[in-house]
Design a protein around this motif. Structure first.
Motif, PDB file in Angstrom:
ATOM      1  N   GLU A 143       0.838  -1.199   0.000  1.00 28.77           N
ATOM      2  CA  GLU A 143       0.000   0.000   0.000  1.00 28.77           C
ATOM      3  C   GLU A 143       0.874   1.251   0.000  1.00 28.77           C
ATOM      4  OE1 GLU A 143      -2.351   0.435   3.487  1.00 28.77           O
ATOM      5  OE2 GLU A 143      -3.765   1.812   2.545  1.00 28.77           O
ATOM      6  N   LYS A 144       1.925   1.216   0.835  1.00 25.98           N
ATOM      7  CA  LYS A 144       2.829   2.347   0.937  1.00 25.98           C
ATOM      8  C   LYS A 144       3.503   2.611  -0.425  1.00 25.98           C
ATOM      9  CE  LYS A 144       5.030   2.722   5.120  1.00 25.98           C
ATOM     10  NZ  LYS A 144       6.134   2.151   5.924  1.00 25.98           N
ATOM     11  N   GLN A 145       3.880   1.500  -1.094  1.00 25.24           N
ATOM     12  CA  GLN A 145       4.618   1.659  -2.351  1.00 25.24           C
ATOM     13  C   GLN A 145       3.769   2.228  -3.487  1.00 25.24           C
ATOM     14  OE1 GLN A 145       7.170  -1.672  -3.558  1.00 25.24           O
ATOM     15  NE2 GLN A 145       6.951  -2.448  -1.484  1.00 25.24           N
ATOM     16  N   ILE A 146       2.487   1.914  -3.496  1.00 24.21           N
ATOM     17  CA  ILE A 146       1.677   2.408  -4.619  1.00 24.21           C
ATOM     18  C   ILE A 146       0.972   3.723  -4.277  1.00 24.21           C
ATOM     19  CG2 ILE A 146       1.290   0.159  -5.694  1.00 24.21           C
ATOM     20  CD1 ILE A 146      -1.567   0.243  -4.530  1.00 24.21           C
ATOM     21  N   LYS A 147       1.194   4.235  -3.097  1.00 17.89           N
ATOM     22  CA  LYS A 147       0.576   5.492  -2.695  1.00 17.89           C
ATOM     23  C   LYS A 147       0.999   6.606  -3.663  1.00 17.89           C
ATOM     24  CE  LYS A 147      -0.935   6.850   1.807  1.00 17.89           C
ATOM     25  NZ  LYS A 147      -0.609   6.743   3.210  1.00 17.89           N
ATOM     26  N   GLY A 148       0.050   7.370  -4.114  1.00 17.46           N
ATOM     27  CA  GLY A 148       0.372   8.495  -4.984  1.00 17.46           C
ATOM     28  C   GLY A 148       0.604   8.097  -6.432  1.00 17.46           C
ATOM     29  N   LYS A 149       0.520   6.800  -6.730  1.00 19.78           N
ATOM     30  CA  LYS A 149       0.740   6.374  -8.113  1.00 19.78           C
ATOM     31  C   LYS A 149      -0.573   6.244  -8.878  1.00 19.78           C
ATOM     32  CE  LYS A 149       5.167   4.006  -7.719  1.00 19.78           C
ATOM     33  NZ  LYS A 149       5.797   2.703  -7.539  1.00 19.78           N
ATOM     34  N   ASP A 150      -1.662   6.599  -8.197  1.00 19.94           N
ATOM     35  CA  ASP A 150      -2.953   6.596  -8.859  1.00 19.94           C
ATOM     36  C   ASP A 150      -3.342   5.202  -9.364  1.00 19.94           C
ATOM     37  OD1 ASP A 150      -5.227   7.963  -9.563  1.00 19.94           O
ATOM     38  OD2 ASP A 150      -4.560   8.214 -11.652  1.00 19.94           O
ATOM     39  N   ILE A 151      -3.216   4.214  -8.470  1.00 17.56           N
ATOM     40  CA  ILE A 151      -3.575   2.845  -8.847  1.00 17.56           C
ATOM     41  C   ILE A 151      -4.686   2.332  -7.945  1.00 17.56           C
ATOM     42  CG2 ILE A 151      -2.764   0.445  -8.783  1.00 17.56           C
ATOM     43  CD1 ILE A 151      -0.116   1.449  -9.851  1.00 17.56           C
ATOM     44  N   GLN A 152      -5.707   1.771  -8.560  1.00 13.35           N
ATOM     45  CA  GLN A 152      -6.779   1.155  -7.790  1.00 13.35           C
ATOM     46  C   GLN A 152      -6.698  -0.360  -7.975  1.00 13.35           C
ATOM     47  OE1 GLN A 152      -9.300   2.310  -5.623  1.00 13.35           O
ATOM     48  NE2 GLN A 152      -9.420   0.084  -5.399  1.00 13.35           N
ATOM     49  N   VAL A 153      -6.495  -1.072  -6.862  1.00 10.26           N
ATOM     50  CA  VAL A 153      -6.387  -2.523  -6.962  1.00 10.26           C
ATOM     51  C   VAL A 153      -7.780  -3.128  -7.155  1.00 10.26           C
ATOM     52  CG1 VAL A 153      -5.752  -4.627  -5.758  1.00 10.26           C
ATOM     53  CG2 VAL A 153      -4.301  -2.606  -5.585  1.00 10.26           C
ATOM     54  N   VAL A 154      -7.932  -3.914  -8.223  1.00  9.86           N
ATOM     55  CA  VAL A 154      -9.264  -4.476  -8.504  1.00  9.86           C
ATOM     56  C   VAL A 154      -9.273  -6.005  -8.461  1.00  9.86           C
ATOM     57  CG1 VAL A 154     -10.062  -2.518  -9.876  1.00  9.86           C
ATOM     58  CG2 VAL A 154      -8.827  -4.389 -10.981  1.00  9.86           C
ATOM     59  N   GLY A 155      -8.124  -6.603  -8.225  1.00 10.92           N
ATOM     60  CA  GLY A 155      -8.127  -8.066  -8.178  1.00 10.92           C
ATOM     61  C   GLY A 155      -6.983  -8.587  -7.343  1.00 10.92           C
ATOM     62  N   VAL A 156      -7.231  -9.731  -6.691  1.00 13.37           N
ATOM     63  CA  VAL A 156      -6.197 -10.352  -5.863  1.00 13.37           C
ATOM     64  C   VAL A 156      -6.089 -11.817  -6.255  1.00 13.37           C
ATOM     65  CG1 VAL A 156      -5.471 -10.948  -3.519  1.00 13.37           C
ATOM     66  CG2 VAL A 156      -6.681  -8.809  -3.921  1.00 13.37           C
ATOM     67  N   GLY A 157      -4.847 -12.301  -6.374  1.00 14.05           N
ATOM     68  CA  GLY A 157      -4.639 -13.726  -6.593  1.00 14.05           C
ATOM     69  C   GLY A 157      -3.713 -14.251  -5.522  1.00 14.05           C
ATOM     70  N   THR A 158      -3.947 -15.476  -5.075  1.00 16.02           N
ATOM     71  CA  THR A 158      -3.050 -16.048  -4.063  1.00 16.02           C
ATOM     72  C   THR A 158      -2.541 -17.404  -4.525  1.00 16.02           C
ATOM     73  OG1 THR A 158      -4.855 -17.110  -2.860  1.00 16.02           O
ATOM     74  CG2 THR A 158      -4.211 -14.910  -2.135  1.00 16.02           C
ATOM     75  N   THR A 159      -1.314 -17.699  -4.138  1.00 14.02           N
ATOM     76  CA  THR A 159      -0.736 -19.005  -4.424  1.00 14.02           C
ATOM     77  C   THR A 159       0.205 -19.357  -3.269  1.00 14.02           C
ATOM     78  OG1 THR A 159       0.457 -20.308  -6.059  1.00 14.02           O
ATOM     79  CG2 THR A 159       1.198 -18.057  -5.755  1.00 14.02           C
ATOM     80  N   GLY A 160       0.818 -20.536  -3.346  1.00 13.32           N
ATOM     81  CA  GLY A 160       1.672 -20.974  -2.245  1.00 13.32           C
ATOM     82  C   GLY A 160       0.910 -21.866  -1.287  1.00 13.32           C
ATOM     83  N   SER A 161       1.614 -22.399  -0.311  1.00 14.27           N
ATOM     84  CA  SER A 161       0.970 -23.414   0.532  1.00 14.27           C
ATOM     85  C   SER A 161      -0.148 -22.847   1.405  1.00 14.27           C
ATOM     86  CB  SER A 161       2.015 -24.129   1.379  1.00 14.27           C
ATOM     87  OG  SER A 161       2.984 -23.240   1.851  1.00 14.27           O
ATOM     88  N   ALA A 162      -0.149 -21.550   1.684  1.00 15.24           N
ATOM     89  CA  ALA A 162      -1.242 -20.984   2.475  1.00 15.24           C
ATOM     90  C   ALA A 162      -2.232 -20.241   1.590  1.00 15.24           C
ATOM     91  CB  ALA A 162      -0.685 -20.056   3.551  1.00 15.24           C
ATOM     92  N   ARG A 163      -2.308 -20.636   0.298  1.00 16.41           N
ATOM     93  CA  ARG A 163      -3.119 -19.872  -0.646  1.00 16.41           C
ATOM     94  C   ARG A 163      -4.595 -19.848  -0.274  1.00 16.41           C
ATOM     95  NH1 ARG A 163      -1.485 -24.538  -3.184  1.00 16.41           N
ATOM     96  NH2 ARG A 163      -3.071 -26.000  -3.880  1.00 16.41           N
ATOM     97  N   LYS A 164      -5.079 -20.940   0.311  1.00 19.48           N
ATOM     98  CA  LYS A 164      -6.494 -21.024   0.643  1.00 19.48           C
ATOM     99  C   LYS A 164      -6.847 -20.052   1.763  1.00 19.48           C
ATOM    100  CE  LYS A 164      -9.371 -25.092   0.236  1.00 19.48           C
ATOM    101  NZ  LYS A 164      -9.452 -26.530   0.534  1.00 19.48           N
ATOM    102  N   LEU A 165      -6.039 -20.105   2.796  1.00 17.96           N
ATOM    103  CA  LEU A 165      -6.258 -19.249   3.954  1.00 17.96           C
ATOM    104  C   LEU A 165      -6.219 -17.781   3.555  1.00 17.96           C
ATOM    105  CD1 LEU A 165      -6.338 -18.842   7.062  1.00 17.96           C
ATOM    106  CD2 LEU A 165      -3.857 -18.955   7.038  1.00 17.96           C
ATOM    107  N   ILE A 166      -5.163 -17.393   2.837  1.00 19.08           N
ATOM    108  CA  ILE A 166      -5.008 -15.990   2.477  1.00 19.08           C
ATOM    109  C   ILE A 166      -6.026 -15.605   1.402  1.00 19.08           C
ATOM    110  CG2 ILE A 166      -3.342 -14.270   1.657  1.00 19.08           C
ATOM    111  CD1 ILE A 166      -2.850 -15.539   4.476  1.00 19.08           C
ATOM    112  N   GLY A 167      -6.392 -16.577   0.575  1.00 12.81           N
ATOM    113  CA  GLY A 167      -7.437 -16.322  -0.413  1.00 12.81           C
ATOM    114  C   GLY A 167      -8.745 -15.961   0.269  1.00 12.81           C
TER     115      GLY A 167
END
Lengths: 306, 317
Positions: free
Chosen positions: B50-74
């Motif tokens: 969030e800190k890194q994209i601040k001021g860059k005028d980006i709206q996050v519209v999708g999230v993807g998860t992978t890795g062994s905890a993908r279900k939980l974080i998904g």
């Protein structure tokens, strides 16, 4: 007198045969429940470390049965489809008898060391005599039981052939021994995951054994074990009709360890996934492997269709 | 305002995250230790992104998860895509290297090989249970030898005569390593030998019978280890590419899959302020004793899994 039948190993091969025989002969029996984690844990603690998972599961089932019946039914069979069987089927009686010696286990079995139906009938006759059955009753029950098993297998394979022809889903040939794929603990999670991933599992085990064995030589001419001949033959016969092959095996299966290696070296035209099951719990590793595998099948389809 | 997609790869050892824009360019990324607490790691990760994209005028519209905890974080991030590591890695790598044929991937717990033909995955292999733990094995051995994992690779490169270390199994490798150290072998030779052992173990187990064809891309946490990379090049006999973002490839791939999915919902970084809890229990309803995991958001159940049969199914309202 009550007989206990463990739902393990050969039960998955001879389910209809045995139950029909005892039904027809008027012998009361109790069947152990589907494999649960409790049964596996119990079997594990009874078996030596090196025993294979299906053997451990067998011991767990017998442990469940032993106080619920007078005799535990456990046959000793040397040949399957006129070919050698894995030694565990010969050894299981002695293994069980020694494991449960302190608990005074009573075993009921038939010994069949020769090939062919005559030898099998003779073995049943001997067992029937022990049970106090009349000759005519044994013969009648045996004939009906054989027939029941035959029809059961025939309908099963016909049904599968229809599914194979009609389904629009990804068809995955699941290559696994009857006692692995039929087991709720070992095989069921794999079939369920495959179905969830919108695949149609086609079981090599369900195809007609002799038809398959007839074609097994295309992959190997010298395969010694009958059950493996059946499975390898199913690959030879149906590889062109399926999208991929999943080999399910249990740790540490001797015959499978060699046969699976041979299959992966010789069958190159279909994506093959080898899954080795042990008592490990948790389906995460299994799901990851199957998911990625099905992704490959889907990629291939996409690619083919442009 | 531009659209952005978050990809999160939560491995056993490290958690990786990227934000890509609609041109598939990475605009923000971070890499941090999971420390056995995926939930917390993802919160820290999201704060950093969030800190890194601040001021860059980006709206996050999708999230993807992978890795062994993908279900939980998904479940926690309400992800539009939850995908296995193999596909995520393949998609990420083929996006950057369209002509790649083989991907080597060695992570903390798992190692895999992915075979690609014309941009499509055609085969893969993953370690069996026994060959696992390459990344964590290397870091524990580094600790034993008193060097940090980060300098492990450069030390290996200084060796002129790598010590032979049994490669069959990490347990044998470890006892062999202790033995060789006591025999008086130099530290850099042992380290180089260890890198070699990891590579031969990988090629003999995971890569056994697979068609290994250049161009090859090597990624995963261990790809940062230049000693292992060199050992790979020596044994395979061709040059191997390690991308500077190689450790982010899974996250990158799943972000692209999130974009491709077409599912768009505005993502609110505020979820880092929400209270997520997990509760595991053993289902008493049958003899299977499934370990069921429930995820709660502000004490409301949002997802659960782990049941083998319907008895253990928990309805989520």
């Amino acid at each position: 007198m009550k007989i206990g039948i463990p739902r393990a190993l050969l039960y998955y091969k001879y389910e209809k045969f045995w139950t029909t025989f005892f039904d027809q002969a008027g012998i009361e029996y109790v069947l152990s429940p589907v494999t649960t984690k409790d049964i596996v844990t119990r079997g594990e603690s009874l078996a030596i470390d090196e025993a294979c998972l299906p053997t451990k599961i067998l011991l767990g089932h017998i442990d469940w049965l032993i106080d619920k019946c007078d005799y535990v039914f456990l046959p000793r069979v040397e040949y399957a489809y006129r070919a050698q069987m894995c030694t565990k089927f010969l050894a299981q009686i002695d293994l069980v008898r020694n494991t449960f010696r302190d608990r005074k286990i009573q075993l009921l079995f038939y010994n069949c060391f020769k090939k062919g139906p005559r030898a099998e009938f003779k073995a049943f006759k001997k067992m029937g005599k022990f049970l106090g059955l009349k000759n005519a009753v044994i013969k009648d029950a045996y004939t009906k039981a054989r027939q029941a098993q035959q029809y059961f297998e025939m309908f099963r394979s016909q049904h599968q052939l229809e599914v194979l022809k009609e389904t629009k889903k990804n068809k995955v040939l699941v290559v696994a021994h009857a006692y692995n794929i039929g087991d709720k603990f070992i095989g069921e999670p794999i079939l369920r995951t495959l179905r969830q991933l919108n695949c149609e599992p086609i079981l090599a085990e369900y195809f007609d054994a002799y038809e398959c064995i007839h074609q097994a030589h295309e992959i190997s001419k010298t395969l010694p074990w009958g059950y493996n001949q059946h499975l390898v033959g199913a690959i030879a016969k149906y590889r062109d009709d399926v999208d991929g092959i999943v080999i399910l095996t249990t740790f540490p299966c001797g015959p499978d360890s060699m046969v699976n290696e041979m299959i992966t070296r010789k069958v190159k035209d279909k994506p093959i996934l080898v899954l080795t099951m042990d008592t490990q719990d948790g389906t995460a590793g299994l799901e990851t492997r199957l998911e990625s595998y099905v992704d490959i099948l889907n990629f291939k389809k996409e690619h083919r269709n442009g | 305002m531009k659209k952005g997609y978050i990809g999160i790869d939560i491995g056993s050892i490290s958690t990786k995250g990227v934000v890509v824009d609609s041109n598939k360019k990475i605009v923000a990324s971070d890499y941090l230790w999971t420390e056995g607490d995926p939930m917390n790691a993802v919160k820290r990760l999201l704060k950093s992104l969030e800190k890194q994209i601040k001021g860059k005028d980006i709206q996050v519209v999708g999230v993807g998860t992978t890795g062994s905890a993908r279900k939980l974080i998904g479940a926690v991030t309400n992800a539009s895509v939850v995908k296995n590591e193999i596909t995520a890695h393949a998609i990420g790598t083929t996006t950057l290297y369209p002509d790649v044929n083989t991907i080597f991937e060695i992570g903390g717990q798992d190692s895999k090989i992915i075979i690609i033909e014309n941009g499509y995955v055609v085969d893969y292999a993953m370690n069996t249970l026994c060959a696992a733990g390459t990344g964590s094995f290397l870091s524990s051995q580094a600790h034993r030898l008193g060097v940090s994992v980060e300098e492990f690779g450069s030390i290996a490169l200084t060796s002129k005569q790598p010590t032979n270390i049994a490669a069959r199994c990490t347990v044998f490798a470890e006892s062999d390593l202790v033995h060789k150290a006591q025999m008086g072998h130099k530290k850099e030779d042992i380290i180089a030998g260890l890198c070699k052992a990891v590579v031969s173990n990988y090629l003999n187990n995971v890569g056994k019978g697979k068609r290994i064809k250049a161009p090859i891309v090597f990624q995963g946490g261990v790809s940062k280890n230049i000693g292992v990379k060199k050992a790979f090049e020596d044994q395979v006999g061709c040059e191997i590419t390690v991308d500077a973002n190689g450790h982010l490839m899974g996250a990158f791939g799943v972000a692209i899959l999130a974009q491709k999915s077409g599912i768009e919902r505005t993502f609110d970084f505020n979820i880092t302020a929400l209270d997520f809890k997990t509760k595991g229990f053993e289902c008493p309803k049958c003899a299977n004793h499934c370990e069921i995991m429930c995820v709660y958001r502000d004490n409301r159940l949002i997802d659960s899994w782990g049941n083998k049969c319907d008895n253990g199914a928990i309805r989520v309202n």
